[in-house]
Design an enzyme around this catalytic site. Structure first.
Site, mmCIF file in Angstrom:
data_model
loop_
_atom_site.group_PDB
_atom_site.id
_atom_site.type_symbol
_atom_site.label_atom_id
_atom_site.label_comp_id
_atom_site.label_asym_id
_atom_site.label_seq_id
_atom_site.Cartn_x
_atom_site.Cartn_y
_atom_site.Cartn_z
ATOM 1 N N ASP A 101 -1.825 -6.554 -13.030
ATOM 2 C CA ASP A 101 -1.081 -6.437 -11.780
ATOM 3 C C ASP A 101 -0.413 -7.784 -11.502
ATOM 4 O O ASP A 101 -1.067 -8.827 -11.572
ATOM 5 C CB ASP A 101 -2.099 -6.114 -10.670
ATOM 6 C CG ASP A 101 -1.513 -5.325 -9.525
ATOM 7 O OD1 ASP A 101 -0.456 -5.738 -9.010
ATOM 8 O OD2 ASP A 101 -2.123 -4.321 -9.129
ATOM 9 N N ASP A 203 3.642 -5.484 -7.950
ATOM 10 C CA ASP A 203 3.380 -5.240 -6.535
ATOM 11 C C ASP A 203 4.687 -5.293 -5.741
ATOM 12 O O ASP A 203 5.507 -6.193 -5.946
ATOM 13 C CB ASP A 203 2.422 -6.344 -6.048
ATOM 14 C CG ASP A 203 1.783 -6.033 -4.718
ATOM 15 O OD1 ASP A 203 1.177 -4.953 -4.597
ATOM 16 O OD2 ASP A 203 1.888 -6.864 -3.802
ATOM 17 N N GLU A 267 5.717 -0.902 -8.226
ATOM 18 C CA GLU A 267 5.310 -0.255 -6.977
ATOM 19 C C GLU A 267 6.565 -0.169 -6.111
ATOM 20 O O GLU A 267 6.800 -0.997 -5.241
ATOM 21 C CB GLU A 267 4.216 -1.052 -6.250
ATOM 22 C CG GLU A 267 3.659 -0.269 -5.073
ATOM 23 C CD GLU A 267 3.055 -1.122 -3.958
ATOM 24 O OE1 GLU A 267 2.440 -0.548 -3.061
ATOM 25 O OE2 GLU A 267 3.221 -2.364 -3.971
ATOM 26 N N HIS A 328 -5.048 2.751 -4.855
ATOM 27 C CA HIS A 328 -5.993 2.024 -4.010
ATOM 28 C C HIS A 328 -5.490 1.840 -2.576
ATOM 29 O O HIS A 328 -6.179 1.209 -1.777
ATOM 30 C CB HIS A 328 -6.262 0.650 -4.637
ATOM 31 C CG HIS A 328 -5.007 -0.176 -4.712
ATOM 32 N ND1 HIS A 328 -3.951 0.147 -5.541
ATOM 33 C CD2 HIS A 328 -4.618 -1.268 -4.032
ATOM 34 C CE1 HIS A 328 -2.985 -0.730 -5.368
ATOM 35 N NE2 HIS A 328 -3.357 -1.599 -4.453
ATOM 36 N N ASP A 329 -4.300 2.336 -2.280
ATOM 37 C CA ASP A 329 -3.737 2.160 -0.934
ATOM 38 C C ASP A 329 -3.681 3.449 -0.122
ATOM 39 O O ASP A 329 -3.251 3.418 1.034
ATOM 40 C CB ASP A 329 -2.308 1.608 -1.030
ATOM 41 C CG ASP A 329 -2.254 0.192 -1.570
ATOM 42 O OD1 ASP A 329 -3.196 -0.586 -1.306
ATOM 43 O OD2 ASP A 329 -1.268 -0.135 -2.260
#
Ligand code: GLC
Length: 533
Positions: A101, A203, A267, A328-329
């Protein structure tokens, strides 16, 4: 379909690991890199081709790894650089690639660059971050609002200017207009690529370049997606600037200079399809742009069909779609989409694994793991603490459930995990592996079918039927996938064939003679007798 070297990410199955919650090798209650190595056999058995691991770099954990203080160092609680090497080596032995990431929009407030930057107005690193004077009345430089609540600006008393943070004040935004910042990230990419990392998940890839003039964002309108309306403004100046594409193209050149080429997965947290598809560029930007329209859709056949079909129609010919049910969000899909209905969750898994494109599973998806209720005193997510009890991200971040025993196979018995367990006695790998009818068996069999049947990997999508709750499509010549997400049984005309995998497993192997009946919340993958032109 692209080169052989692209097969693993285009045709394979990718799997996201939240490292603090996957497997704890040393009994401190926190998952770690050595724990992931210990569990690679599970992933190989499942048929996974690549893993994306949430940040493993050094961080004070104001936002659990998304506030990076050293981009080339490893967070001690997770392990060491040697553990990363060992993980890549052990994964490679199992033909599994490792994606890390990258968090380029912001650093930690404790990153040495920021410490220098804030030390004085004339420090050479001052403009590595976005600093601006207060308005005459002392208020922030403009109206930008953080997705995490409040203004995106914090006043630094010592130097009398505000710094920008699209997220928490502990996450100051880098200034991507600065050439040195761009150079630095080229080095960071190369550092990890040189160590055999197969790619990056980037990200907030759409956000990193900000309007040079720091203009006010306009208000959201009634027509905007509900996610856009959350802050009440359209993020057109603090994100989504056209110049972000230059940066992504530059990274793609770095990634493409490697052999085999490395991949960039963005993302792209945007809610306009054309904007999302724009991040593929002319095949010279992201390899994969995450589709949040699907994630944030109701699990309702008309709505998801529309998103899937418009994505497939709009995506440039040389580009490749990607699907996921969560990360994970967001709340886990068995809870969020399916409200705990196990049959629906099985349909969702069939959907994800049979659409054309890459797929990312989130750890636990293979079990149909639901969200965990995390009591207020156990909350870890800063967003969850701020917005309790309305929203938070801990329910989807709790430990992987490997076995029904104390410690759930995640940690040693008696050790308190960093986030509480869900209910490992009801949902765990060990029991589901033994049960041919489990979600885990369904998941593994679907992955196996995908690997065995070329039409399921590369075959074109053609809608077959869409009435009420029914949605069916052909993949290539020989495969039909049918979902009935309605409340009533439905019948579908299908050429002769055989059910290869039914979401209700007792239907596996059933002959199909011209029509297929599906109960409510039922799905089937049918293998046709003859090629269909
Ligand atoms: C991304 C991450 C999220 C994080 C945020 C700020 O959305 O997925 O977990 O909080 O960026 O870095």
């Amino acid at each position: 379909m692209g080169d052989d070297q692209d097969r693993w990410w285009k045709e394979g199955v990718l799997y996201q690991i939240y490292p603090r919650s996957y497997a704890d090798s040393n009994g401190d209650g926190v998952g770690d890199l050595a724990g992931i190595i210990d569990r690679l056999d599970h992933l190989a058995w499942l048929g996974v081709d690549g893993i994306w691991i949430n940040p493993v770099t050094v961080s004070p954990d104001a936002d659990w790894g998304y506030d990076v203080a050293d981009y080339t160092g490893v967070q001690p609680v997770l392990g060491t650089l040697d553990d990363v090497h060992a993980l890549i080596a052990a994964a490679t032995e199992r033909k599994i690639k490792v994606i890390l990431d990258l968090v380029p929009n912001h650093t930690s407030i404790e990153h040495p660059w920021f410490e220098e930057s804030r030390s004085s107005r004339d420090n050479p690193k001052r403009d590595w971050y976005v600093w601006a004077d207060p308005k005459p009345d002392g208020s922030p430089p403009n109206n930008w609002l953080s997705g995490f609540g409040g203004p995106t600006w914090t006043l630094d008393d010592a130097t009398g200017q505000y710094y920008l943070h699209n997220f928490f004040p502990e996450q100051p935004d880098l200034n991507w207009w600065k050439e040195e910042v761009r150079d630095e990230f080229d080095r960071i990419l190369r550092f990890w690529f040189d160590r055999g990392v197969a790619g990056f998940r980037i990200d907030v890839a759409h956000m990193i370049v900000k309007d040079r003039l720091l203009r006010d964002n306009p208000p959201a309108t009634d027509d905007d997606h509900w996610m856009v309306k959350l802050t009440g403004q359209r993020q057109i100046y603090n994100a989504n600037r056209p110049e972000v594409h230059d940066v992504i193209r530059r990274w793609r050149q770095v990634a493409d200079s490697y052999d085999p080429t490395r991949i960039l997965v963005g993302e792209t947290h945007v809610f306009d399809l054309d904007t999302m598809l724009g991040f593929y560029g002319q095949g010279d930007e992201l390899n994969l742009a995450f589709n949040f329209l699907l994630v944030h859709s109701d699990f309702e056949p008309g709505a998801i069909r529309e998103i899937v079909e418009s994505t497939l129609l709009g995506i440039p010919a040389e580009s490749w779609p990607v699907w996921m049910g969560g990360n994970h969000d967001v709340y886990r899909f068995p809870s969020r989409w399916c409200e705990g209905d196990a049959s629906k969750a099985r349909c969702a898994l069939v959907l994800l694994l049979t659409l054309p494109g890459s797929v990312f599973l989130y750890y636990g998806d293979e079990l149909g793991m639901p969200d965990t209720d995390v009591p207020k005193e156990r909350l870890k997510d800063p967003v969850g603490k701020r917005l309790y009890p309305v929203y938070g991200r801990d329910p989807e971040r709790t430990p992987m459930q490997w076995s029904p025993e104390p410690g759930a196979g995640f940690t040693a018995p008696g050790v308190e995990p960093w986030l509480p367990f869900g209910d490992p006695t009801r949902c765990n790998v060990e029991d589901q592996r033994r049960d041919p009818d489990s979600m885990l068996s369904l998941c593994r069999d679907l992955i196996g079918l995908r690997a065995a049947v070329p039409d399921l990997r590369g075959g074109a999508y053609a809608r077959f039927a869409a009435e009420g709750g029914l949605w069916a499509w052909r993949r290539g010549e020989r495969v039909v996938v049918a979902l009935n997400l309605g409340d009533d049984p439905a019948e579908l005309d299908v050429p002769n064939g055989m059910v290869r995998i039914g979401a209700r497993r007792e239907r596996d192997g059933e002959r199909v003679e011209g029509s297929l009946n599906l109960g409510a919340s039922e799905a089937a993958v049918v293998w046709l007798d003859e090629a269909q032109a």
